[in-house]
Design an enzyme around this catalytic site. Structure first.
Site, PDB file in Angstrom:
ATOM      1  N   HIS A 176      -7.720  -5.478  -0.582  1.00 31.64           N
ATOM      2  CA  HIS A 176      -6.844  -4.747  -0.049  1.00 31.64           C
ATOM      3  C   HIS A 176      -6.046  -5.413   1.070  1.00 31.64           C
ATOM      4  O   HIS A 176      -4.501  -5.374   1.068  1.00 31.64           O
ATOM      5  CB  HIS A 176      -6.893  -3.122  -0.098  1.00 31.64           C
ATOM      6  CG  HIS A 176      -5.612  -2.634   0.099  1.00 31.64           C
ATOM      7  ND1 HIS A 176      -4.365  -2.509  -0.830  1.00 31.64           N
ATOM      8  CD2 HIS A 176      -5.285  -1.414   1.203  1.00 31.64           C
ATOM      9  CE1 HIS A 176      -3.627  -1.682  -0.461  1.00 31.64           C
ATOM     10  NE2 HIS A 176      -3.930  -1.281   0.650  1.00 31.64           N
ATOM     11  N   ASP A 205      -8.516  -6.822  -4.934  1.00 32.99           N
ATOM     12  CA  ASP A 205      -8.158  -5.591  -4.345  1.00 32.99           C
ATOM     13  C   ASP A 205      -8.698  -4.399  -5.092  1.00 32.99           C
ATOM     14  O   ASP A 205      -8.038  -4.068  -6.225  1.00 32.99           O
ATOM     15  CB  ASP A 205      -6.539  -5.346  -4.153  1.00 32.99           C
ATOM     16  CG  ASP A 205      -6.219  -4.061  -3.402  1.00 32.99           C
ATOM     17  OD1 ASP A 205      -7.118  -3.043  -3.248  1.00 32.99           O
ATOM     18  OD2 ASP A 205      -5.131  -4.056  -2.862  1.00 32.99           O
ATOM     19  N   SER A 238       0.704  -1.203   0.143  1.00 35.42           N
ATOM     20  CA  SER A 238       0.136  -0.092   0.098  1.00 35.42           C
ATOM     21  C   SER A 238       0.841   1.182   0.096  1.00 35.42           C
ATOM     22  O   SER A 238       1.719   1.425  -0.796  1.00 35.42           O
ATOM     23  CB  SER A 238      -0.906  -0.165   1.266  1.00 35.42           C
ATOM     24  OG  SER A 238      -1.894   0.903   1.167  1.00 35.42           O
TER      25      SER A 238
END
Lengths: 401, 401
Positions: free
Chosen positions: A377, A344, A176
């Protein structure tokens, strides 16, 4: 000492967060300088005599320096097996947020590598951030904290490693926002990074992601308790608004099918509606409130704002390529591993594919793996078993080259 | 009179919202009764002598009775061609929220049908809702308004049509929450509905949709100005929280590709970052704030709460089928048209397919069309040209049968 059963095979054991004060000011993209800057960090494994086995692990929005092992902080672990972003900010308590990935025999193998994790610039877990004291006023920075970028975070990490006497990195890794930092490292310091491990990340957040972050920040800033950012010492904090921000974030970290599997439309009280708007009626409503409540107890709202702003700014093509991603990556010399997850939708696999294509078009070594997994995610924190062989194999190649 | 150019071919012309006071209390699912109940409504076209040409159009979360034509209310139209949910609550101003669909020669052809649209129970545009005066206290209901359901809305619509002397409906039509009302009509009053037009809707919102609605409601209720629901007459309203709710809703109404097409990552001020957390930096951030600001000026926060709660409760299988959707639909006698949009992730096509399959398994007449269109849930308000032939053909069959 923690009970033995909390230390799984391959644990780095009990760890402690340490602190370094940078000797020089950090120059920021916005034109300002920050000084002094303190950096909170943890290390796992042993630094080789040649200092050539260092892996820098970068954390995501709500994380901290406690990436692995067991912290002896009195509070318990926040690992709970679902909604894993919870771990991504265990704030020095319990097991580290990436404990499944860092340790002897794990993806980032501390038998071989010296793994370093810092709390990022702007953070609220030991590194200088909006809640730190501004030496100019002797008050917390609050609204006067400078608006920082991912590049500013990376410059701070660079300055921190200088203090440790570490010049080169065998790898920079992160998921991320952590992956953004890894990419930024490869662009800013191309000669100092051998390999990148970029997981569930992107070269530039897509507009819907920009929107979610904007909504989350607005939820905080519209809370009267935010007080323009200067709530420290007033006895109140924008917990209501940050709770909403966290709930928005939480749903974007998970996939719709994962919510069906975990919660469905189950009611809190069997099949009886209670006809209430103020109380949770569905299990997922109760879960969201729990997530919000536990997050606001451990995280600073201004850190959320500044970090969220930094990750929306991040845009390699705009910053370094005149609009071209390949242009931005032209100077990269690191080998790159990209991992994305099929479900995601906040950092979709397409972004990793774009990075892969840009690097390939430049003739640079890159591999991209899209793991089929249902948890959105959060997979970067949950799917440890499936990421591990990919990462180990990638890092092994480095050794043999 | 409006300027001639605002009245497109097929307009129903200038219209006026009217009001009916129901003679009897409305019995609610929660066990309470509401009395008196006023219903705001508009009609378009001419009621046939046999009263057999009535189409009831039901609106979505933020809508009102002004579905078609031009209202002479002083404020201008809110139609703006994107973010069409804006229209879905023009609150009696300008063009109706479904003007492209209702009129001579349009999908709901007022040369043949007498189209009726009411503001739903709990609304804030003329029908009794939380901002109405509670006769027991002579104060607005506020927190004492009963928690209502989609069935309660439909019972109110039934009682309203009784006042007009209308027994049967040639069709009930609506998108989103409006489609839920149409389905509820077919279950509650199977002998009184000939056809359903259910657009971008579902038999039960999926858990992620429940979550978004929960977050939106929490954003309102966490605003101190909400005051537990009793903000009327206090000089303040939970505009900050409802703005956040609206922003969340707005992004769920659109698709990620639509946001890329419309906004991309364009900055407000060319390519220069301003390094600000309080001001919009990306165009989409500015757009979201504009959406929030315009919405809070025209909509009541408590109506948002109660309506949002009702649509999360809606669950045909739970309510009427002991968990089985086919069981719930067993008594339906209406022909059913389902329309869904490929990019609608809030009310995804899969839900319409489930309704289609349940009806087909029962041998009931049903057709389901999934329109490939990029604009997400808002398509039901935007893709008028592509819905029109499908709906006209479906309603023509009714006439010939």
């Amino acid at each position: 000492m923690p009970p033995a059963q909390t230390l799984s095979t391959g644990s780095v054991g009990t760890v402690e967060t340490r602190y370094v004060d940078l000797p020089d000011p950090v120059a920021l993209d916005c034109g300002r300088e920050l000084h002094p800057v303190r950096v909170a960090y943890e290390t796992y494994g042993t630094l080789s005599p040649g200092k050539d086995n260092v892996i820098l692990v970068c954390h995501a929005l709500s994380g901290d320096a406690h990436a692995a092992g067991f912290s002896t902080s009195p509070a318990g672990s926040t690992r709970d097996g679902f909604g894993a972003e919870d771990r991504d900010g265990s704030a020095g308590k319990g097991l580290g947020w990436w404990d499944g990935m860092i340790g002897p025999g794990k993806a980032f193998d501390t038998d071989r590598f010296f793994v370093v994790c810092t709390n990022l610039l702007g953070g609220c877990s030991g590194t200088t951030g909006p809640s730190s004291v501004d030496p100019a006023t002797n008050q917390p920075y609050g609204s006067n904290f400078p608006v920082i970028t991912v590049a500013d975070m990376v410059r701070t990490e660079r300055a921190f490693l200088d203090v440790l006497g570490i010049e080169r990195l065998a790898a920079v890794a992160g998921g991320s926002l952590g992956g953004m930092q890894a990419l930024e490292w490869a662009v800013l310091y191309p000669d100092q990074v051998d390999a990148l491990v970029v997981i569930a990340s992107t070269h530039a957040l897509h507009p819907q992601g920009v929107a979610w972050n904007s909504i989350a920040r607005d939820a905080i800033m519209r809370d009267p308790a935010w007080q323009g950012g200067d709530y420290y010492g007033t006895g109140v904090a924008p917990s209501a608004g940050m709770g909403v921000a966290r709930m928005v974030g939480h749903i974007t970290y998970l996939s719709a099918p994962a919510l069906i599997e975990r919660f469905g439309r189950r009611l809190q009280f069997a099949e009886d509606l209670r006809y209430t708007i103020t109380e949770p009626e569905f299990e997922i409503e109760s879960y969201l409130r729990h997530q919000a409540d536990s997050f606001v107890r451990r995280f600073d709202a201004n850190t959320y704002l500044f970090t969220s702003r930094a990750l929306t700014y991040f845009d390699l093509a705009r910053q370094y390529g005149g609009g071209s991603l390949a242009g931005a990556l032209d100077g990269v010399s690191a080998r790159t591993l990209l991992i994305a997850f099929s479900s995601d939708w906040l950092y979709p696999p397409a972004a990793s594919r774009e990075i892969e294509e840009a690097l390939r078009s430049l003739g640079k070594p890159v591999e991209c793996h899209v793991i089929e997994a249902p948890y959105g995610h959060d997979c970067f924190l949950l799917e440890e078993a499936r990421q591990t062989p990919i990462i180990r194999q990638f890092l092994a190649k480095e050794r043999s080259s």
